[in-house]
Structure formats: structure tokens, C-alpha cells
Design a protein around this motif. Sequence first.
Motif, PDB file in Angstrom:
ATOM      1  N   ILE A   1      71.221  32.588  21.762  1.00 30.85           N
ATOM      2  CA  ILE A   1      71.628  33.642  21.013  1.00 30.85           C
ATOM      3  C   ILE A   1      70.286  33.912  19.768  1.00 30.85           C
ATOM      4  CG2 ILE A   1      73.530  34.647  19.629  1.00 30.85           C
ATOM      5  CD1 ILE A   1      75.540  33.623  21.462  1.00 30.85           C
ATOM      6  N   GLU A   2      70.393  34.962  19.743  1.00 33.33           N
ATOM      7  CA  GLU A   2      69.496  34.768  18.461  1.00 33.33           C
ATOM      8  C   GLU A   2      69.757  35.548  16.930  1.00 33.33           C
ATOM      9  OE1 GLU A   2      65.397  35.804  20.366  1.00 33.33           O
ATOM     10  OE2 GLU A   2      65.195  33.485  20.332  1.00 33.33           O
ATOM     11  N   LEU A   3      70.041  36.784  17.828  1.00 31.31           N
ATOM     12  CA  LEU A   3      70.583  37.737  16.430  1.00 31.31           C
ATOM     13  C   LEU A   3      72.458  38.056  16.844  1.00 31.31           C
ATOM     14  CD1 LEU A   3      67.859  40.159  16.219  1.00 31.31           C
ATOM     15  CD2 LEU A   3      68.313  38.939  14.844  1.00 31.31           C
ATOM     16  N   ILE A   4      72.518  38.604  16.302  1.00 29.02           N
ATOM     17  CA  ILE A   4      74.382  38.952  16.503  1.00 29.02           C
ATOM     18  C   ILE A   4      74.304  40.022  14.804  1.00 29.02           C
ATOM     19  CG2 ILE A   4      76.530  37.745  16.380  1.00 29.02           C
ATOM     20  CD1 ILE A   4      75.402  34.698  16.185  1.00 29.02           C
TER      21      ILE A   4
ATOM     22  N   LEU B   1      79.079  30.364  24.469  1.00 29.42           N
ATOM     23  CA  LEU B   1      79.701  31.172  23.625  1.00 29.42           C
ATOM     24  C   LEU B   1      81.177  31.547  24.978  1.00 29.42           C
ATOM     25  CD1 LEU B   1      80.314  32.487  21.654  1.00 29.42           C
ATOM     26  CD2 LEU B   1      78.987  34.994  22.234  1.00 29.42           C
ATOM     27  N   LYS B   2      80.375  32.277  26.095  1.00 32.27           N
ATOM     28  CA  LYS B   2      82.030  32.412  26.713  1.00 32.27           C
ATOM     29  C   LYS B   2      82.494  31.199  27.202  1.00 32.27           C
ATOM     30  CE  LYS B   2      79.157  35.779  29.556  1.00 32.27           C
ATOM     31  NZ  LYS B   2      78.166  36.264  30.834  1.00 32.27           N
ATOM     32  N   GLN B   3      81.854  29.610  27.042  1.00 32.63           N
ATOM     33  CA  GLN B   3      82.718  29.001  27.565  1.00 32.63           C
ATOM     34  C   GLN B   3      83.750  28.756  26.074  1.00 32.63           C
ATOM     35  OE1 GLN B   3      80.644  25.314  28.297  1.00 32.63           O
ATOM     36  NE2 GLN B   3      82.931  23.928  29.366  1.00 32.63           N
ATOM     37  N   ALA B   4      83.068  29.262  25.051  1.00 29.85           N
ATOM     38  CA  ALA B   4      84.033  28.696  23.831  1.00 29.85           C
ATOM     39  C   ALA B   4      85.374  29.005  23.569  1.00 29.85           C
ATOM     40  CB  ALA B   4      83.709  28.865  22.533  1.00 29.85           C
ATOM     41  N   LEU B   5      85.077  30.756  24.366  1.00 30.83           N
ATOM     42  CA  LEU B   5      85.813  31.974  23.627  1.00 30.83           C
ATOM     43  C   LEU B   5      86.674  31.851  25.031  1.00 30.83           C
ATOM     44  CD1 LEU B   5      84.038  34.942  22.491  1.00 30.83           C
ATOM     45  CD2 LEU B   5      85.881  33.246  21.278  1.00 30.83           C
ATOM     46  N   GLY B   6      86.509  31.646  26.511  1.00 25.50           N
ATOM     47  CA  GLY B   6      87.352  31.518  27.545  1.00 25.50           C
ATOM     48  C   GLY B   6      88.111  33.042  27.929  1.00 25.50           C
ATOM     49  N   SER B   7      89.285  32.745  28.572  1.00 24.14           N
ATOM     50  CA  SER B   7      89.383  34.465  29.168  1.00 24.14           C
ATOM     51  C   SER B   7      90.393  35.759  27.806  1.00 24.14           C
ATOM     52  CB  SER B   7      90.864  33.468  29.999  1.00 24.14           C
ATOM     53  OG  SER B   7      91.262  32.934  29.545  1.00 24.14           O
TER      54      SER B   7
ATOM     55  N   GLU C   1      82.525  32.322  16.614  1.00 25.33           N
ATOM     56  CA  GLU C   1      82.491  31.781  18.088  1.00 25.33           C
ATOM     57  C   GLU C   1      81.134  31.460  18.101  1.00 25.33           C
ATOM     58  OE1 GLU C   1      84.155  29.211  18.104  1.00 25.33           O
ATOM     59  OE2 GLU C   1      86.414  29.977  17.885  1.00 25.33           O
ATOM     60  N   ALA C   2      80.130  32.091  17.744  1.00 26.60           N
ATOM     61  CA  ALA C   2      78.833  32.796  18.116  1.00 26.60           C
ATOM     62  C   ALA C   2      77.799  32.178  17.459  1.00 26.60           C
ATOM     63  CB  ALA C   2      78.435  33.895  18.358  1.00 26.60           C
ATOM     64  N   ARG C   3      77.334  31.610  17.567  1.00 25.63           N
ATOM     65  CA  ARG C   3      76.728  30.911  16.888  1.00 25.63           C
ATOM     66  C   ARG C   3      74.807  30.683  17.350  1.00 25.63           C
ATOM     67  NH1 ARG C   3      79.951  29.840  14.144  1.00 25.63           N
ATOM     68  NH2 ARG C   3      81.542  27.900  13.458  1.00 25.63           N
ATOM     69  N   ILE C   4      74.060  31.245  16.339  1.00 23.78           N
ATOM     70  CA  ILE C   4      72.742  30.720  16.455  1.00 23.78           C
ATOM     71  C   ILE C   4      71.690  30.120  17.351  1.00 23.78           C
ATOM     72  CG2 ILE C   4      70.352  31.198  15.016  1.00 23.78           C
ATOM     73  CD1 ILE C   4      71.610  33.587  15.504  1.00 23.78           C
ATOM     74  N   GLY C   5      71.002  29.662  18.593  1.00 28.89           N
ATOM     75  CA  GLY C   5      70.687  29.621  19.009  1.00 28.89           C
ATOM     76  C   GLY C   5      71.739  28.288  19.624  1.00 28.89           C
ATOM     77  N   MET C   6      73.181  29.090  20.596  1.00 30.01           N
ATOM     78  CA  MET C   6      73.913  28.810  21.354  1.00 30.01           C
ATOM     79  C   MET C   6      73.446  29.134  22.506  1.00 30.01           C
ATOM     80  SD  MET C   6      77.515  29.445  19.821  1.00 30.01           S
ATOM     81  CE  MET C   6      78.298  28.578  21.505  1.00 30.01           C
ATOM     82  N   SER C   7      73.496  29.011  23.322  1.00 28.04           N
ATOM     83  CA  SER C   7      73.628  30.147  24.718  1.00 28.04           C
ATOM     84  C   SER C   7      74.748  30.907  24.972  1.00 28.04           C
ATOM     85  CB  SER C   7      73.194  29.081  26.478  1.00 28.04           C
ATOM     86  OG  SER C   7      74.246  28.893  26.029  1.00 28.04           O
ATOM     87  N   LEU C   8      74.193  32.091  25.437  1.00 32.46           N
ATOM     88  CA  LEU C   8      75.327  32.803  25.564  1.00 32.46           C
ATOM     89  C   LEU C   8      76.333  32.245  26.531  1.00 32.46           C
ATOM     90  CD1 LEU C   8      76.655  36.017  25.802  1.00 32.46           C
ATOM     91  CD2 LEU C   8      74.742  36.212  27.482  1.00 32.46           C
TER      92      LEU C   8
END
Length: 216
Positions: A119-122, A70-76, A60-67
Amino acid sequence: MKSPFFLCGLLILLVGCNQNTPTPAVSPNPTVYPTAASTPVIPQSENDPSKLISDTGIGEARIGMSLGELKQALGSNAEFRVESPYIVDFDAIAVRQNGEAQYYILYPAGTTLQDSDPIELIYTENPQYRTVDGVGPQTPIQTAEAVYGQPTLSYNYSSEGREAARFANQPQKLLFGLGNANRGDLAGIYPESQDEYNETSQYKEDAKIQSIIVRP
């Protein structure tokens, strides 16, 4: 959050750089292992789509999205755990699910990654994550070569001896981590050399990809 020049420096520290560097002479009789064209590759379509590694991100983590995004996309369903220090020059936020680290968001050591920061490096070492072609951590280099073409392996003592591979036809935003010269666990077969930078196209028969980084 960080300038492009600073990010480039971080990438060089993390995996080294093989651009514009003379290739060392190869040994007269190098050990050559055949391409494993018949090695089966697991297509990503047979795996969980949320475990995909691509030029745009990991899971779910994408380069350029904010942290925060990502937290919102993954939720609890996910835990975000700061690991500081993580490796030299980098701290990390481990994204954990079901008690296991899925991947890491890397950022400069000594700083704080805010929810508003991009997010810049995963980075991942989790073998459940693969490209659409079935390549991921713990994939044999022979298998990856059958998919992406001839690899060039290299390490640089100025980047702490970290070894990396680039394949002729790989996704451009991926960096494949291998061994480490300082630990004596290199995947490549290199000419005897005391050079700071070393490069080869030959590798040990049982060598595997250890990690994958997605960068901008």
C-alpha cells in the motif's frame, strides 16, 4: 510494484506541487482571518483509536503493508470494493465497514492491486478519522492552523486545479486536500492571476479540510 519516481509523479498529479515555485505577489489589501486559537480541538484519545490518521497510515491500513495483510487485519468486518475509475489517473479500493467507506487505497489507473502489493497511498474523506491532535476531514482550516501553524494553500492547473494545504508544523507524511480551481470552490483567497501555479496563506473564514492523504 511501482518505482519511487512513478509514485512522485502520481502525488504531483493528485495534489500538485509547491516546491521551488515562485510565490505570486499578494494583493495590496488581502482579507486576513485571525487564527482560531480558542477553537476547540477534539483529541484523538476521545475517539476510537482505530480511526487514527498518522504519518504511518489511516486506521488499520499502514503504508508499506500489503493489501493482503490489511485484509487479514480487518477480517470479515470489512468489504474491499474496487472503484475504477475513481479519479483521473487513479483507481481505488474502497475499504467499507457498516455500509460506509472508511478510506481508499489508491493505485495507478488501469492496473490491478494484488494482495501481495504494498500500500503506497491512503486517502480518506471520512470525518470520523482524525490525527492525534483532532484534525481530519471537515475540520475548519482555522482549527488546524491553531494546532499545526500557518498554512500555505496552493493549486496548480497542471494537476487539474486540485487545491491542497501544508501547515508549518504538520505531520510530514500528510497531504490536506481542499477545493478545486476548475470547480470554483477554492478554500484560499488568491491574487488575481492567470498563472499555472498559485499560492496563498489567506483563506475563507468557513473553509474546511476536505480530505487527507497519507504517503510514503
